[in-house]
Design a protein around this motif. Structure first.
Motif, PDB file in Angstrom:
ATOM      1  N   ALA A  37       0.582   7.709 -11.137  1.00  0.00           N
ATOM      2  CA  ALA A  37       0.672   9.009 -11.957  1.00  0.00           C
ATOM      3  C   ALA A  37       0.161   8.340 -13.553  1.00  0.00           C
ATOM      4  CB  ALA A  37       2.206   9.118 -12.386  1.00  0.00           C
ATOM      5  N   ASN A  38       0.292   7.071 -13.925  1.00  0.00           N
ATOM      6  CA  ASN A  38      -0.261   6.452 -15.044  1.00  0.00           C
ATOM      7  C   ASN A  38      -1.575   5.746 -15.210  1.00  0.00           C
ATOM      8  OD1 ASN A  38       2.370   7.027 -16.502  1.00  0.00           O
ATOM      9  ND2 ASN A  38       3.300   5.274 -14.956  1.00  0.00           N
ATOM     10  N   GLY A  39      -2.459   6.125 -14.207  1.00  0.00           N
ATOM     11  CA  GLY A  39      -3.867   5.374 -13.918  1.00  0.00           C
ATOM     12  C   GLY A  39      -4.617   5.999 -13.130  1.00  0.00           C
ATOM     13  N   ASN A  90      10.737   0.007 -11.555  1.00  0.00           N
ATOM     14  CA  ASN A  90       9.280  -0.351 -11.102  1.00  0.00           C
ATOM     15  C   ASN A  90       8.287   0.814 -11.359  1.00  0.00           C
ATOM     16  OD1 ASN A  90      10.165  -3.311 -10.074  1.00  0.00           O
ATOM     17  ND2 ASN A  90      11.510  -1.931  -8.893  1.00  0.00           N
ATOM     18  N   PRO A  91       7.108   0.379 -11.246  1.00  0.00           N
ATOM     19  CA  PRO A  91       6.540  -0.774 -10.995  1.00  0.00           C
ATOM     20  C   PRO A  91       6.707  -1.899 -12.270  1.00  0.00           C
ATOM     21  CG  PRO A  91       4.760   0.580 -11.669  1.00  0.00           C
ATOM     22  CD  PRO A  91       6.057   1.586 -11.466  1.00  0.00           C
ATOM     23  N   THR A  92       6.738  -2.907 -12.178  1.00  0.00           N
ATOM     24  CA  THR A  92       6.626  -4.228 -12.970  1.00  0.00           C
ATOM     25  C   THR A  92       5.571  -4.810 -13.682  1.00  0.00           C
ATOM     26  OG1 THR A  92       8.981  -4.801 -12.190  1.00  0.00           O
ATOM     27  CG2 THR A  92       7.907  -6.371 -13.730  1.00  0.00           C
ATOM     28  N   LYS A  93       5.280  -4.884 -14.852  1.00  0.00           N
ATOM     29  CA  LYS A  93       3.988  -5.500 -15.394  1.00  0.00           C
ATOM     30  C   LYS A  93       4.188  -6.891 -15.712  1.00  0.00           C
ATOM     31  CE  LYS A  93       0.343  -4.724 -18.821  1.00  0.00           C
ATOM     32  NZ  LYS A  93      -0.157  -3.979 -19.993  1.00  0.00           N
ATOM     33  N   ASP A 145      -3.510   1.387   2.467  1.00  0.00           N
ATOM     34  CA  ASP A 145      -3.468   2.717   3.095  1.00  0.00           C
ATOM     35  C   ASP A 145      -2.430   3.594   2.235  1.00  0.00           C
ATOM     36  OD1 ASP A 145      -4.101   4.444   5.281  1.00  0.00           O
ATOM     37  OD2 ASP A 145      -2.263   4.268   5.856  1.00  0.00           O
ATOM     38  N   VAL A 146      -1.410   3.045   1.740  1.00  0.00           N
ATOM     39  CA  VAL A 146      -0.432   3.967   0.876  1.00  0.00           C
ATOM     40  C   VAL A 146      -1.034   4.484  -0.422  1.00  0.00           C
ATOM     41  CG1 VAL A 146       1.729   4.051  -0.263  1.00  0.00           C
ATOM     42  CG2 VAL A 146       1.626   2.899   1.828  1.00  0.00           C
ATOM     43  N   VAL A 147      -1.974   3.729  -0.981  1.00  0.00           N
ATOM     44  CA  VAL A 147      -2.610   4.025  -2.174  1.00  0.00           C
ATOM     45  C   VAL A 147      -3.680   5.131  -1.896  1.00  0.00           C
ATOM     46  CG1 VAL A 147      -3.937   3.117  -3.806  1.00  0.00           C
ATOM     47  CG2 VAL A 147      -1.982   1.938  -3.314  1.00  0.00           C
ATOM     48  N   SER A 148      -4.483   4.778  -0.781  1.00  0.00           N
ATOM     49  CA  SER A 148      -5.566   5.463  -0.576  1.00  0.00           C
ATOM     50  C   SER A 148      -5.163   7.166   0.050  1.00  0.00           C
ATOM     51  CB  SER A 148      -6.418   5.085   0.666  1.00  0.00           C
ATOM     52  OG  SER A 148      -5.623   5.142   1.966  1.00  0.00           O
ATOM     53  N   LYS A 149      -4.025   7.354   0.507  1.00  0.00           N
ATOM     54  CA  LYS A 149      -3.605   8.586   0.935  1.00  0.00           C
ATOM     55  C   LYS A 149      -3.174   9.289  -0.366  1.00  0.00           C
ATOM     56  CE  LYS A 149      -1.868   7.434   5.630  1.00  0.00           C
ATOM     57  NZ  LYS A 149      -0.631   7.284   6.451  1.00  0.00           N
ATOM     58  N   LYS A 150      -2.750   8.714  -1.575  1.00  0.00           N
ATOM     59  CA  LYS A 150      -2.190   9.249  -2.626  1.00  0.00           C
ATOM     60  C   LYS A 150      -3.473   9.545  -3.833  1.00  0.00           C
ATOM     61  CE  LYS A 150       2.240   7.307  -1.872  1.00  0.00           C
ATOM     62  NZ  LYS A 150       2.820   8.777  -1.481  1.00  0.00           N
ATOM     63  N   CYS A 151      -4.354   8.493  -3.442  1.00  0.00           N
ATOM     64  CA  CYS A 151      -5.584   8.565  -4.488  1.00  0.00           C
ATOM     65  C   CYS A 151      -6.791   8.931  -3.896  1.00  0.00           C
ATOM     66  CB  CYS A 151      -5.783   7.192  -5.101  1.00  0.00           C
ATOM     67  SG  CYS A 151      -6.750   7.060  -6.531  1.00  0.00           S
ATOM     68  N   LYS A 152      -6.944  10.305  -3.674  1.00  0.00           N
ATOM     69  CA  LYS A 152      -8.008  10.667  -2.757  1.00  0.00           C
ATOM     70  C   LYS A 152      -9.388  10.623  -3.122  1.00  0.00           C
ATOM     71  CE  LYS A 152      -4.894  13.066  -0.574  1.00  0.00           C
ATOM     72  NZ  LYS A 152      -4.513  12.654   0.977  1.00  0.00           N
ATOM     73  N   ASN A 153      -9.632  10.556  -4.307  1.00  0.00           N
ATOM     74  CA  ASN A 153     -10.954  10.230  -4.838  1.00  0.00           C
ATOM     75  C   ASN A 153     -11.546   8.743  -4.716  1.00  0.00           C
ATOM     76  OD1 ASN A 153     -11.635  13.142  -4.914  1.00  0.00           O
ATOM     77  ND2 ASN A 153     -10.785  13.304  -6.695  1.00  0.00           N
ATOM     78  N   PHE A 204       9.877   1.289   3.079  1.00  0.00           N
ATOM     79  CA  PHE A 204       8.745   1.971   2.916  1.00  0.00           C
ATOM     80  C   PHE A 204       8.480   3.349   1.762  1.00  0.00           C
ATOM     81  CE2 PHE A 204       6.824  -0.705   5.976  1.00  0.00           C
ATOM     82  CZ  PHE A 204       5.596  -1.249   5.416  1.00  0.00           C
ATOM     83  N   GLY A 205       9.960   4.042   2.035  1.00  0.00           N
ATOM     84  CA  GLY A 205      10.387   4.933   1.280  1.00  0.00           C
ATOM     85  C   GLY A 205      10.056   4.811  -0.386  1.00  0.00           C
ATOM     86  N   GLN A 206      10.848   3.378  -0.715  1.00  0.00           N
ATOM     87  CA  GLN A 206      10.611   3.046  -2.111  1.00  0.00           C
ATOM     88  C   GLN A 206       9.142   2.590  -2.383  1.00  0.00           C
ATOM     89  OE1 GLN A 206      13.725   4.465  -2.618  1.00  0.00           O
ATOM     90  NE2 GLN A 206      13.646   3.030  -4.091  1.00  0.00           N
ATOM     91  N   ILE A 207       8.514   2.045  -1.647  1.00  0.00           N
ATOM     92  CA  ILE A 207       6.974   1.554  -1.917  1.00  0.00           C
ATOM     93  C   ILE A 207       6.227   2.933  -1.990  1.00  0.00           C
ATOM     94  CG2 ILE A 207       4.991   0.846  -0.714  1.00  0.00           C
ATOM     95  CD1 ILE A 207       6.543  -1.057   0.656  1.00  0.00           C
ATOM     96  N   ASN A 208       6.391   4.035  -1.532  1.00  0.00           N
ATOM     97  CA  ASN A 208       5.679   5.287  -1.459  1.00  0.00           C
ATOM     98  C   ASN A 208       6.091   6.019  -3.021  1.00  0.00           C
ATOM     99  OD1 ASN A 208       4.149   6.674   0.720  1.00  0.00           O
ATOM    100  ND2 ASN A 208       5.647   5.570   1.765  1.00  0.00           N
ATOM    101  N   LYS A 209       7.551   5.916  -3.197  1.00  0.00           N
ATOM    102  CA  LYS A 209       7.828   6.357  -4.563  1.00  0.00           C
ATOM    103  C   LYS A 209       7.330   5.551  -5.757  1.00  0.00           C
ATOM    104  CE  LYS A 209      12.379   8.181  -2.343  1.00  0.00           C
ATOM    105  NZ  LYS A 209      13.715   7.978  -2.556  1.00  0.00           N
ATOM    106  N   ILE A 210       7.407   4.495  -5.727  1.00  0.00           N
ATOM    107  CA  ILE A 210       6.863   3.644  -6.695  1.00  0.00           C
ATOM    108  C   ILE A 210       5.442   3.385  -6.772  1.00  0.00           C
ATOM    109  CG2 ILE A 210       6.547   1.367  -7.667  1.00  0.00           C
ATOM    110  CD1 ILE A 210       9.519   0.715  -6.228  1.00  0.00           C
TER     111      ILE A 210
END
Length: 299
Positions: free
Chosen positions: A131-133, A63-66, A153-161, A119-125
């Motif tokens: 990392a690719n976009g 994953n992730p799957t397109k 919220d998971v995305v926003s914490k990792k995508c700061k800008n 949620f651990g898997q969600i965070n890793k994926i």
């Protein structure tokens, strides 16, 4: 001239090295390939299982799957992939995981440890996905539960800008949708070409669906209660842009790479409707969708 050295080892030492090598390979396979979900239909329990990838594939390696069904204009990725299962006794559509995350339909996690593992898997994926976009704005699909906002919220914490916006769209309620589709010049009405009998049959079929939305979803419109795929296709305008904020959000969205977050894909009508509203209201550079679960029975 440097002399070569000969390393001698016993048979037992060689066997130990081979065992350790096989153990490492097996651990790597488990980490990358075998992570799934168990569903207990009698207790309503959902549990994480790192020893297989049944029901829902939650592995980081796969994953992730397109999705391939949305064409070139919209890229759709899912964090987890639903798995097809040939056993008719096994619930394999992945929805129990969604219900447990939303706290719906009496489904729940077996333990906090199982929920934390998911949620651990969600965070890793999500890490792997980001990392690719690079995305400028995250738009959250409005929902009656908190799952979409949790993923955002998971995305926003990792995508700061990346700006996160939760009110670009608002979802029409069931009454508003029914009123809109019954307007004389609506696409829904025109599709029946004056055939009143077919129109009345469709409205009779939809009546139960709208009543379910009122009783179970606080009158929020959802496609889940409309089983007829033809009627689903006719009802496409379920979202509206927030007209009070169009000017403000134009500066954030126009010419930018947009990420839309929704919890799952079924028929894809919700995502399609939301993307159409955004494309007709704004001028984004690109639109990508991230969901928790892929469309059903993805192979």
């Amino acid at each position: 001239m440097k002399k070569s050295r000969t390393i001698r080892m016993t048979e037992e030492q060689l066997r130990y090295i081979i065992r350790e090598s096989l153990k490492q390979n097996n651990n790597k396979k488990k980490q990358n390939l075998f992570e799934g979900i168990d569903f207990d239909e009698f207790t309503g329990e959902v549990s994480y299982n790192p020893n297989h990838e049944n029901n829902v594939d939650t592995s980081v390696g796969n994953n992730p799957t397109k999705s391939k069904r949305f064409g070139n204009n919209i890229n759709v990725y899912s964090i987890f992939r639903r798995k097809n299962c040939t056993d008719p006794k096994v619930m394999h559509d992945g929805n129990p995981l969604l219900y447990a995350l939303k706290g719906e339909n009496s489904w729940h996690f077996r333990s906090n440890k199982d929920k934390a593992a998911i949620f651990g898997q969600i965070n890793k994926i999500v890490d792997k996905f980001l990392a690719n976009g690079i995305y400028d704005v995250t738009i959250v699909i409005p929902s009656g539960n908190q799952l979409n906002y949790t993923i955002a919220d998971v995305v926003s914490k990792k995508c700061k800008n990346c700006h996160t916006i939760v009110d670009v769209l608002y979802k029409m309620n069931a009454d508003a949708v029914r009123e809109e589709i019954t307007q004389p010049d609506s696409y829904f009405m025109r599709s029946f070409k004056g055939n009143r009998q077919k129109y009345l049959q469709a409205m009779h079929e939809l009546a139960d669906s709208f009543n379910q939305m009122k009783q179970q979803r606080n009158n929020n419109f959802t496609y889940h209660f409309i089983k007829n795929p033809n009627l689903r296709k006719l009802i496409t305008n379920t979202f509206k842009a927030n007209q009070e904020r169009v000017g403000e959000y134009s500066e954030l969205i126009n010419g930018k790479d947009i990420l839309i977050i929704d919890d799952s894909i079924t028929m894809g009508m919700t995502i399609t409707s939301a993307c159409n509203v955004i494309k007709t209201t704004y001028l984004p550079k690109s639109i990508t969708v991230l969901t928790l679960l892929s469309e059903k029975y993805s192979n």
